[in-house]
Scaffold this motif. Structure first.
Motif, PDB file in Angstrom:
ATOM      1  N   LEU A 139      -5.628   0.172  19.026  1.00  0.00           N
ATOM      2  CA  LEU A 139      -4.492   1.022  18.673  1.00  0.00           C
ATOM      3  C   LEU A 139      -3.575   0.375  17.640  1.00  0.00           C
ATOM      4  CD1 LEU A 139      -3.539   2.539  22.160  1.00  0.00           C
ATOM      5  CD2 LEU A 139      -4.731   3.662  20.272  1.00  0.00           C
ATOM      6  N   TRP A 140      -3.760  -0.920  17.420  1.00  0.00           N
ATOM      7  CA  TRP A 140      -3.020  -1.594  16.340  1.00  0.00           C
ATOM      8  C   TRP A 140      -3.269  -0.907  14.990  1.00  0.00           C
ATOM      9  CZ3 TRP A 140      -6.646  -2.835  12.861  1.00  0.00           C
ATOM     10  CH2 TRP A 140      -7.931  -3.197  13.314  1.00  0.00           C
ATOM     11  N   ALA A 141      -4.419  -0.223  14.863  1.00  0.00           N
ATOM     12  CA  ALA A 141      -4.740   0.452  13.606  1.00  0.00           C
ATOM     13  C   ALA A 141      -3.705   1.516  13.263  1.00  0.00           C
ATOM     14  CB  ALA A 141      -6.131   1.067  13.689  1.00  0.00           C
ATOM     15  N   LEU A 142      -3.129   2.145  14.281  1.00  0.00           N
ATOM     16  CA  LEU A 142      -2.118   3.168  14.039  1.00  0.00           C
ATOM     17  C   LEU A 142      -0.848   2.566  13.451  1.00  0.00           C
ATOM     18  CD1 LEU A 142      -2.597   5.191  17.343  1.00  0.00           C
ATOM     19  CD2 LEU A 142      -3.503   5.745  15.074  1.00  0.00           C
ATOM     20  N   ASP A 143      -0.523   1.341  13.864  1.00  0.00           N
ATOM     21  CA  ASP A 143       0.627   0.642  13.277  1.00  0.00           C
ATOM     22  C   ASP A 143       0.360   0.336  11.804  1.00  0.00           C
ATOM     23  OD1 ASP A 143       1.808   0.643  15.831  1.00  0.00           O
ATOM     24  OD2 ASP A 143       0.858  -1.263  16.341  1.00  0.00           O
ATOM     25  N   ALA A 148       1.370   1.543   6.027  1.00  0.00           N
ATOM     26  CA  ALA A 148       0.792   1.868   4.720  1.00  0.00           C
ATOM     27  C   ALA A 148       1.292   3.198   4.169  1.00  0.00           C
ATOM     28  CB  ALA A 148      -0.735   1.896   4.823  1.00  0.00           C
ATOM     29  N   GLY A 149       2.110   3.921   4.950  1.00  0.00           N
ATOM     30  CA  GLY A 149       2.701   5.148   4.456  1.00  0.00           C
ATOM     31  C   GLY A 149       2.012   6.433   4.885  1.00  0.00           C
ATOM     32  N   TYR A 150       1.056   6.328   5.787  1.00  0.00           N
ATOM     33  CA  TYR A 150       0.433   7.545   6.327  1.00  0.00           C
ATOM     34  C   TYR A 150       1.374   8.178   7.354  1.00  0.00           C
ATOM     35  CZ  TYR A 150      -4.038   5.965   4.331  1.00  0.00           C
ATOM     36  OH  TYR A 150      -5.041   5.561   3.494  1.00  0.00           O
ATOM     37  N   ARG A 151       1.300   9.495   7.478  1.00  0.00           N
ATOM     38  CA  ARG A 151       2.148  10.197   8.441  1.00  0.00           C
ATOM     39  C   ARG A 151       1.368  10.702   9.655  1.00  0.00           C
ATOM     40  NH1 ARG A 151       5.722  14.728   5.871  1.00  0.00           N
ATOM     41  NH2 ARG A 151       6.412  14.758   8.051  1.00  0.00           N
ATOM     42  N   TYR A 152       0.073  10.928   9.481  1.00  0.00           N
ATOM     43  CA  TYR A 152      -0.710  11.392  10.616  1.00  0.00           C
ATOM     44  C   TYR A 152      -2.125  10.827  10.579  1.00  0.00           C
ATOM     45  CZ  TYR A 152      -3.286  14.880   7.821  1.00  0.00           C
ATOM     46  OH  TYR A 152      -4.107  15.498   6.905  1.00  0.00           O
ATOM     47  N   SER A 153      -2.726  10.835  11.747  1.00  0.00           N
ATOM     48  CA  SER A 153      -4.111  10.397  11.929  1.00  0.00           C
ATOM     49  C   SER A 153      -4.843  11.462  12.744  1.00  0.00           C
ATOM     50  CB  SER A 153      -4.130   9.053  12.678  1.00  0.00           C
ATOM     51  OG  SER A 153      -5.387   8.819  13.279  1.00  0.00           O
ATOM     52  N   SER A 154      -6.138  11.586  12.501  1.00  0.00           N
ATOM     53  CA  SER A 154      -6.984  12.460  13.320  1.00  0.00           C
ATOM     54  C   SER A 154      -8.211  11.639  13.696  1.00  0.00           C
ATOM     55  CB  SER A 154      -7.373  13.728  12.550  1.00  0.00           C
ATOM     56  OG  SER A 154      -8.144  14.598  13.367  1.00  0.00           O
ATOM     57  N   SER A 155      -7.977  10.593  14.475  1.00  0.00           N
ATOM     58  CA  SER A 155      -8.972   9.539  14.664  1.00  0.00           C
ATOM     59  C   SER A 155      -9.340   9.249  16.098  1.00  0.00           C
ATOM     60  CB  SER A 155      -8.447   8.232  14.036  1.00  0.00           C
ATOM     61  OG  SER A 155      -8.096   8.407  12.685  1.00  0.00           O
ATOM     62  N   ILE A 156      -8.612   9.818  17.055  1.00  0.00           N
ATOM     63  CA  ILE A 156      -8.881   9.562  18.470  1.00  0.00           C
ATOM     64  C   ILE A 156      -9.440  10.844  19.081  1.00  0.00           C
ATOM     65  CG2 ILE A 156      -7.884   8.943  20.704  1.00  0.00           C
ATOM     66  CD1 ILE A 156      -5.736   7.368  19.208  1.00  0.00           C
ATOM     67  N   TYR A 157     -10.688  10.809  19.462  1.00  0.00           N
ATOM     68  CA  TYR A 157     -11.352  11.997  20.012  1.00  0.00           C
ATOM     69  C   TYR A 157     -11.340  11.885  21.533  1.00  0.00           C
ATOM     70  CZ  TYR A 157     -14.564  15.959  19.204  1.00  0.00           C
ATOM     71  OH  TYR A 157     -15.139  17.207  19.109  1.00  0.00           O
ATOM     72  N   PRO A 158     -10.663  12.792  22.223  1.00  0.00           N
ATOM     73  CA  PRO A 158     -10.522  12.678  23.689  1.00  0.00           C
ATOM     74  C   PRO A 158     -11.754  13.193  24.441  1.00  0.00           C
ATOM     75  CG  PRO A 158      -9.295  14.574  22.927  1.00  0.00           C
ATOM     76  CD  PRO A 158      -9.859  13.911  21.684  1.00  0.00           C
ATOM     77  N   GLU A 179       7.650   7.845  18.263  1.00  0.00           N
ATOM     78  CA  GLU A 179       7.896   8.811  17.196  1.00  0.00           C
ATOM     79  C   GLU A 179       8.150   8.187  15.835  1.00  0.00           C
ATOM     80  OE1 GLU A 179      10.575  11.938  18.116  1.00  0.00           O
ATOM     81  OE2 GLU A 179       9.664  12.362  20.056  1.00  0.00           O
ATOM     82  N   SER A 180       8.314   6.877  15.781  1.00  0.00           N
ATOM     83  CA  SER A 180       8.438   6.220  14.482  1.00  0.00           C
ATOM     84  C   SER A 180       7.074   5.919  13.876  1.00  0.00           C
ATOM     85  CB  SER A 180       9.232   4.914  14.621  1.00  0.00           C
ATOM     86  OG  SER A 180       8.554   4.020  15.499  1.00  0.00           O
ATOM     87  N   GLY A 181       6.011   6.143  14.638  1.00  0.00           N
ATOM     88  CA  GLY A 181       4.662   5.889  14.162  1.00  0.00           C
ATOM     89  C   GLY A 181       3.992   7.150  13.650  1.00  0.00           C
ATOM     90  N   VAL A 182       2.678   7.074  13.466  1.00  0.00           N
ATOM     91  CA  VAL A 182       1.938   8.221  12.960  1.00  0.00           C
ATOM     92  C   VAL A 182       1.707   9.238  14.081  1.00  0.00           C
ATOM     93  CG1 VAL A 182       0.796   6.918  11.127  1.00  0.00           C
ATOM     94  CG2 VAL A 182      -0.308   7.131  13.364  1.00  0.00           C
TER      95      VAL A 182
END
Length: 284
Positions: A139-143, A148-158, A179-182
């Motif tokens: 989950l460090w990848a989200l930090d 790096a300036g990204y606002r959202y991710s679509s990378s965790i598939y439940p 909420e300060s993260g992606v």
């Protein structure tokens, strides 16, 4: 309001993971990255077909694009951007996050973001990890994405899957790191039989009969009142792509199943539901 009327009002997110057939993770043991430059790409032709398909209903979509592809086909990226589609990052060379150190991952997402922004002349705020390779262990990848300036991710598939997945993760948009993260935007699932069932595209869209996929999205829109996030790849509409020799039965089944039905199913999907870009649906 009944289920049918709700479905016609909710806009779903149409997403395309822009990579070529020889870059999929399932082939990485058979097609080394060192050989990619010597393999004729088919992505441009397939993207043209996809753009035409989307134009049939004036649909705007999000294209999660490899930096490796963008660097070699800048005119294709410009065309997508000029047509009003969102350009987002799929990393540089389709390396799974689970195979990268934090420093390697930072380099990857910064490099891909920079080339996509330079070519498209638009800010790149979205990211999707190759093979949905962000999970509880990295989950460090989200930090890194937030830095790096990204606002959202679509990378965790439940879902539970042999190659990826975090089945106990939330099914809908959430902030995994505060909420300060992606913002994390999971690909769509439906809750059936006590588990999350994949309902947002990929190989499952080719596996299920179209009526099943349609029922899944109608259920999500009409009963749960949520937008779906659907994805597919350009090579999935490419019936004539070269067949790889020496791959196992499971890999061959997953990759080639019902390619000949994909374009017809996509056409039905875009006509049966409302669609838009990820950023327009979730960031505005």
């Amino acid at each position: 309001m009944n289920q049918i009327n709700t479905c016609t009002l909710i806009k779903n997110a149409m997403t395309i993971d822009v990579e070529d057939y020889f870059q999929v993770s399932a082939f990485e043991k058979h097609i080394p990255r060192s050989s990619w430059d010597s393999i004729p790409c088919r992505v441009e032709h397939n993207i043209e077909k996809i753009l035409g398909l989307l134009d049939e209903k004036q649909i705007k979509a999000t294209f999660f694009t490899l930096g490796w592809i963008a660097e070699r086909y800048p005119q294709m990226i410009k065309r997508m951007s000029e047509n009003g589609h969102e350009i987002a990052s799929h990393g540089w060379g389709h390396a799974r996050v689970t195979d990268l150190t934090p420093s390697e991952f930072k380099e990857d997402i910064i490099r891909s973001k920079a080339v996509l922004e330079e070519i498209s002349s638009r800010a790149v705020v979205g990211y999707r990890a190759p093979s949905f390779s962000i999970n509880r262990k990295n989950l460090w990848a989200l930090d890194c994405l937030a830095e790096a300036g990204y606002r959202y991710s679509s990378s965790i598939y439940p879902v539970q899957h042999d190659h990826y997945g975090m089945p106990d993760a939330p099914r809908f948009a959430y902030f995994p790191r505060g909420e300060s993260g992606v913002l994390e935007l999971p690909v769509t699932t439906v809750r059936l039989w006590g588990r999350n069932v994949p309902a947002g595209g990929g190989g499952y869209f080719r596996l299920w009969p179209y009526t099943v996929s349609k029922w899944f999205i109608k259920r999500l829109n009409g009963i749960e009142s949520h937008a779906a996030i659907f994805y597919f790849h350009p090579w999935e509409i490419d019936v004539d792509q070269p067949r790889q020799q020496g791959v196992g039965f499971k890999t061959r089944f997953r990759h080639y199943l019902n390619l000949h039905r994909m374009e017809k199913r996509l056409r039905a999907l875009i006509h049966d539901f409302q669609w838009d870009r990820v950023d327009k649906i979730f960031l505005n």
